[in-house]
Design an enzyme around this catalytic site. Structure first.
Site: not given
Ligand code: SAH
Ligand code: SF4
Length: 353
Positions: A99, A340
């Site tokens: 996605e 994201c």
């Molecule tokens: N794997 C990498 C990039 C993708 S995640 C990383 O973790 O940085 C992108 C962002 O979304 C990350 O900062 C993660 O902590 C956040 N994230 C993950 N699940 C989430 C949720 N349910 N609500 C809000 N942010 C979330």
């Protein structure tokens, strides 16, 4: 579209969207090097079939269509939210699905949120992608395709965040290649300074980026700076302990002179206490950082709570008191689970047709 693989059906034809101009010349055994540039340009401009490449001879177009595909993926399910967020699923040749998301901020700036892996092996307990597990790394073409699809429909897009599915530093070769293609002057020529790579904090990968580039912007999903809070949320903390992460960020900062973004997903009652702010203050001492606060978005089946408005305000006041700079990411795409960090609703490994 010619020669696009049907979802779930493996295609033997190699895609060209993951190649640089000189590599197109070589792979396609072209007579003239400028033809590689022509094809590269067409792909960057969004052409998804060789038939559209009208400045190539008819015989070359038909030769290409018999032996290659333009892209490696096809557009699948598409979901739009009222706030401008659009999530598009791409069906990959092997039946996997990945996605990507169009994000539109309050000033109308558009950003492509791209995935680097199918799923993610890091297992963060608050993240939908993390809970679905890991299928495989994406190829460079599959990363480039995500941008091409979003750009064709909503472009021109200038900004990219690698904040979709997956841990980009675990697939750095393909991410590097995709960035080289997307920033290439003969194609889209995007600015590296408008590309942000977000990592959960892989020490080795951060050092590799500092030493070898590309010089994109770095964001680190810190979320908590107290190991007792972070380890259960982000198991990566065990193999990449916080003091080593801090050292790697100091190294990155010294090498690149760049300000780093530290992201913190704020989960109700979990990481918003005064002690959490003290730990953050100690962690960022000596670092040039901006914190990006992300209120946790609910994921069905998870026991966590979204932070209350009061909790967020109190947390922000404490950061201000401690002199910590921050911005807050708007809650966007909730209706489509499209923000994201919460991708993966359609992640599955289909059995071969
Ligand atoms: N794997 C990498 C990039 C993708 S995640 C990383 O973790 O940085 C992108 C962002 O979304 C990350 O900062 C993660 O902590 C956040 N994230 C993950 N699940 C989430 C949720 N349910 N609500 C809000 N942010 C979330
Ligand atoms: Fe992977 Fe990032 Fe989700 Fe953690 S937050 S599981 S690293 S995608």
């Amino acid at each position: 579209m010619d020669n696009q693989a049907a979802p779930g059906v493996a295609s033997p034809l190699p895609p060209l969207s993951g190649l640089l101009p000189a590599e197109i010349v070589e792979s396609c055994s072209l007579d003239k090097s400028f033809q590689g540039k022509q094809i590269f340009k067409w792909i960057a401009r969004g052409a998804d079939s060789f038939g559209l490449m009208t400045d190539l001879s008819a015989s070359l177009r038909s030769h290409l269509a018999k032996s290659f595909r333009v892209r490696s993926s096809t557009i699948g399910e598409r979901l739009a939210d009222g706030d401008g967020t659009v999530k598009i699923a791409l069906a990959l040749a092997d039946g996997n699905v990945v996605e990507c998301v169009l994000l539109v901020d309050s000033e109308g700036r558009k950003t492509a949120c791209l995935s680097s892996q199918v799923g993610c092996p890091m297992g963060c307990v608050f993240c939908r992608t993390g809970q679905l597990g890991f299928a495989r790394n994406l190829e460079a073409s599959e990363i480039v395709d995500q941008f091409l699809v979003l750009n064709a429909e909503f472009g021109p897009l200038q900004n990219i965040v690698f904040m979709g599915m997956g841990e980009p530093l675990l697939n750095l070769d393909a991410v590097r290649k995709a960035i080289a293609i997307l920033t290439h002057a003969d194609g889209l020529g995007l600015s590296r300074r408008r590309i942000t790579l977000s990592t959960s904090g892989l020490v080795e990968g951060i050092r590799d980026l500092a030493d070898n580039g590309p010089d994109v912007r770095l964001a680190v999903s810190l979320t908590a700076a107290d190991p007792a809070v972070r380890t259960p949320l982000m198991p990566i903390t065990r193999s990449n302990p916080l003091p080593e992460l801090r050292e790697a960020l100091l190294y990155y900062q010294e090498k690149t002179k760049d300000r780093i973004t530290l992201e913190a997903v704020l989960i109700g009652g979990v990481n918003t206490a005064p002690g959490d702010v003290d730990a953050l203050r100690a962690f960022i001492d000596g670092l040039q950082v901006t914190m990006n606060l992300i209120p946790w978005n609910r994921v069905p089946g998870m026991d966590f709570k979204e932070p209350t408005r009061q909790e967020l305000e109190d947390f922000e006041s404490m950061l201000e008191e401690k002199g910590i700079q921050f911005t807050q990411r708007a809650r966007r795409g909730r209706g489509v689970s499209g923000a994201c960090g919460q991708l993966g609703t359609v992640l599955k490994k289909k059995s071969p047709a």
